[in-house]
Design a protein around this motif. Sequence first.
Motif, PDB file in Angstrom:
ATOM      1  N   ALA A 165     -79.869 -44.120  30.524  1.00  0.00           N
ATOM      2  CA  ALA A 165     -78.877 -43.264  31.192  1.00  0.00           C
ATOM      3  C   ALA A 165     -79.441 -41.892  31.555  1.00  0.00           C
ATOM      4  O   ALA A 165     -78.768 -41.112  32.234  1.00  0.00           O
ATOM      5  CB  ALA A 165     -77.660 -43.085  30.285  1.00  0.00           C
ATOM      6  N   MET A 166     -80.680 -41.612  31.114  1.00  0.00           N
ATOM      7  CA  MET A 166     -81.286 -40.294  31.341  1.00  0.00           C
ATOM      8  C   MET A 166     -82.681 -40.481  31.944  1.00  0.00           C
ATOM      9  O   MET A 166     -83.697 -40.164  31.319  1.00  0.00           O
ATOM     10  CB  MET A 166     -81.339 -39.507  30.025  1.00  0.00           C
ATOM     11  N   PRO A 167     -82.773 -40.989  33.166  1.00  0.00           N
ATOM     12  CA  PRO A 167     -84.066 -41.366  33.746  1.00  0.00           C
ATOM     13  C   PRO A 167     -84.987 -40.198  34.058  1.00  0.00           C
ATOM     14  O   PRO A 167     -86.187 -40.405  34.275  1.00  0.00           O
ATOM     15  CB  PRO A 167     -83.663 -42.104  35.031  1.00  0.00           C
ATOM     16  N   ASN A 168     -84.456 -38.984  34.098  1.00  0.00           N
ATOM     17  CA  ASN A 168     -85.294 -37.823  34.387  1.00  0.00           C
ATOM     18  C   ASN A 168     -85.797 -37.147  33.118  1.00  0.00           C
ATOM     19  O   ASN A 168     -86.269 -36.009  33.166  1.00  0.00           O
ATOM     20  CB  ASN A 168     -84.497 -36.815  35.217  1.00  0.00           C
ATOM     21  N   CYS A 169     -85.693 -37.866  32.001  1.00  0.00           N
ATOM     22  CA  CYS A 169     -86.075 -37.292  30.717  1.00  0.00           C
ATOM     23  C   CYS A 169     -87.118 -38.159  30.021  1.00  0.00           C
ATOM     24  O   CYS A 169     -87.367 -39.305  30.393  1.00  0.00           O
ATOM     25  CB  CYS A 169     -84.843 -37.155  29.811  1.00  0.00           C
ATOM     26  N   LEU A 170     -87.730 -37.594  28.994  1.00  0.00           N
ATOM     27  CA  LEU A 170     -88.639 -38.314  28.104  1.00  0.00           C
ATOM     28  C   LEU A 170     -88.177 -38.085  26.671  1.00  0.00           C
ATOM     29  O   LEU A 170     -87.317 -37.240  26.407  1.00  0.00           O
ATOM     30  CB  LEU A 170     -90.079 -37.856  28.317  1.00  0.00           C
ATOM     31  N   HIS A 171     -88.763 -38.839  25.734  1.00  0.00           N
ATOM     32  CA  HIS A 171     -88.327 -38.692  24.345  1.00  0.00           C
ATOM     33  C   HIS A 171     -89.497 -38.806  23.389  1.00  0.00           C
ATOM     34  O   HIS A 171     -90.553 -39.370  23.723  1.00  0.00           O
ATOM     35  CB  HIS A 171     -87.294 -39.758  24.004  1.00  0.00           C
ATOM     36  N   THR A 172     -89.301 -38.263  22.212  1.00  0.00           N
ATOM     37  CA  THR A 172     -90.204 -38.477  21.086  1.00  0.00           C
ATOM     38  C   THR A 172     -89.352 -38.788  19.862  1.00  0.00           C
ATOM     39  O   THR A 172     -88.251 -38.253  19.710  1.00  0.00           O
ATOM     40  CB  THR A 172     -91.094 -37.254  20.789  1.00  0.00           C
ATOM     41  N   ARG A 173     -89.868 -39.646  19.009  1.00  0.00           N
ATOM     42  CA  ARG A 173     -89.142 -39.996  17.789  1.00  0.00           C
ATOM     43  C   ARG A 173     -89.690 -39.182  16.625  1.00  0.00           C
ATOM     44  O   ARG A 173     -90.891 -39.108  16.406  1.00  0.00           O
ATOM     45  CB  ARG A 173     -89.257 -41.502  17.496  1.00  0.00           C
ATOM     46  N   TRP A 174     -88.800 -38.574  15.852  1.00  0.00           N
ATOM     47  CA  TRP A 174     -89.194 -37.744  14.727  1.00  0.00           C
ATOM     48  C   TRP A 174     -88.602 -38.253  13.408  1.00  0.00           C
ATOM     49  O   TRP A 174     -88.889 -37.702  12.334  1.00  0.00           O
ATOM     50  CB  TRP A 174     -88.756 -36.297  14.950  1.00  0.00           C
ATOM     51  N   HIS A 175     -87.778 -39.289  13.466  1.00  0.00           N
ATOM     52  CA  HIS A 175     -87.120 -39.838  12.282  1.00  0.00           C
ATOM     53  C   HIS A 175     -86.755 -41.285  12.610  1.00  0.00           C
ATOM     54  O   HIS A 175     -86.509 -41.603  13.785  1.00  0.00           O
ATOM     55  CB  HIS A 175     -85.854 -39.023  11.960  1.00  0.00           C
ATOM     56  N   PRO A 176     -86.709 -42.181  11.628  1.00  0.00           N
ATOM     57  CA  PRO A 176     -86.307 -43.561  11.921  1.00  0.00           C
ATOM     58  C   PRO A 176     -84.948 -43.671  12.615  1.00  0.00           C
ATOM     59  O   PRO A 176     -84.671 -44.682  13.278  1.00  0.00           O
ATOM     60  CB  PRO A 176     -86.261 -44.216  10.537  1.00  0.00           C
ATOM     61  N   LYS A 177     -84.126 -42.632  12.486  1.00  0.00           N
ATOM     62  CA  LYS A 177     -82.806 -42.644  13.125  1.00  0.00           C
ATOM     63  C   LYS A 177     -82.593 -41.427  14.017  1.00  0.00           C
ATOM     64  O   LYS A 177     -81.458 -40.988  14.198  1.00  0.00           O
ATOM     65  CB  LYS A 177     -81.710 -42.715  12.059  1.00  0.00           C
ATOM     66  N   GLY A 178     -83.670 -40.893  14.582  1.00  0.00           N
ATOM     67  CA  GLY A 178     -83.491 -39.720  15.421  1.00  0.00           C
ATOM     68  C   GLY A 178     -84.575 -39.554  16.466  1.00  0.00           C
ATOM     69  O   GLY A 178     -85.760 -39.748  16.179  1.00  0.00           O
ATOM     70  N   ILE A 179     -84.173 -39.208  17.701  1.00  0.00           N
ATOM     71  CA  ILE A 179     -85.124 -38.907  18.763  1.00  0.00           C
ATOM     72  C   ILE A 179     -84.725 -37.597  19.440  1.00  0.00           C
ATOM     73  O   ILE A 179     -83.553 -37.204  19.449  1.00  0.00           O
ATOM     74  CB  ILE A 179     -85.205 -40.026  19.820  1.00  0.00           C
ATOM     75  N   ASP A 180     -85.730 -36.909  19.982  1.00  0.00           N
ATOM     76  CA  ASP A 180     -85.504 -35.740  20.825  1.00  0.00           C
ATOM     77  C   ASP A 180     -85.636 -36.174  22.279  1.00  0.00           C
ATOM     78  O   ASP A 180     -86.620 -36.826  22.650  1.00  0.00           O
ATOM     79  CB  ASP A 180     -86.551 -34.653  20.562  1.00  0.00           C
ATOM     80  N   ILE A 181     -84.676 -35.787  23.107  1.00  0.00           N
ATOM     81  CA  ILE A 181     -84.739 -36.076  24.541  1.00  0.00           C
ATOM     82  C   ILE A 181     -84.783 -34.757  25.300  1.00  0.00           C
ATOM     83  O   ILE A 181     -83.921 -33.886  25.106  1.00  0.00           O
ATOM     84  CB  ILE A 181     -83.531 -36.914  24.996  1.00  0.00           C
TER      85      ILE A 181
END
Length: 261
Positions: free
Chosen positions: A165-181
């Motif tokens: 739903a956020m095609p103009n974004c990227l992400h990184t995972r910092w927790h098994p249940k959390g990502i930064d977008i």
Amino acid sequence: MIKAIFFDVDGTLVSFQQKLLPDQLVKDLPALRAKGIKLFLSTGRAIQDLENTGMLRGVEFDGYVTLNGQYCCDAQGEAYRDAPIPEADLRGAYRVLVENSHLPALMEGNGESYMTQINDRVREIYQFLHTDLYPVRDPAWLLEGRVYQFVPFVAPEEEALFLDAMPNCLHTRWHPKGIDIIPRGGGKVVGVRATMDRYGWTREDIMAFGDGENDAEMLKLAGIGVAMGNAMDSVKAIADHVTDSADDVGVSAALRHLGLL
């Protein structure tokens, strides 16, 4: 000669066990500034996170690369990078939250942050982050202002709901249940480059410390990139030097090993 050092916070300056800047760094960081080396935080957190936790124990820095590089400012608060998430992507995130009301998220602006709800998953993660819970606001807040980082608390099998739903974004995972977008084309390394441009530094002028996936490009950019002993293996693999863990005050060990103190 190193003119500036960029420090990740969680897992680098501050360990997840000790939760505060250790005594040795309370001494060492001002000693670096006294030698004319400028100090910058490069963190996924917002400035309000750092202030609310008190984790830095009053130590002063020359500038801040915050929200994974999307908002950067000097010690006086003058911004030199200001890059919020595109409105279309925020509308996409809002739709997902409305359609999946069980999924919580953190909505981060500059100066204010809000949870969409508080449940057991949120409590678990915030205990890990050693941070007080933010107040709750309706997800519609995403559509009202400038949001620099969107943090859904999702497991890997759930993340595609938001990423699609956020095609103009990227992400990184910092927790098994959390990502930064964050916006595509952003990241800590972009904030560090903006800082270098502001001060006229080359990569040989800077050093960087980190431990996580979101630190890797920053360490590669720096003339000297230092990975913590607790860093991900992929981060250690690209570092110029691997130091002790944050629990063992690895930043101080590296500063001495590399001759800065």
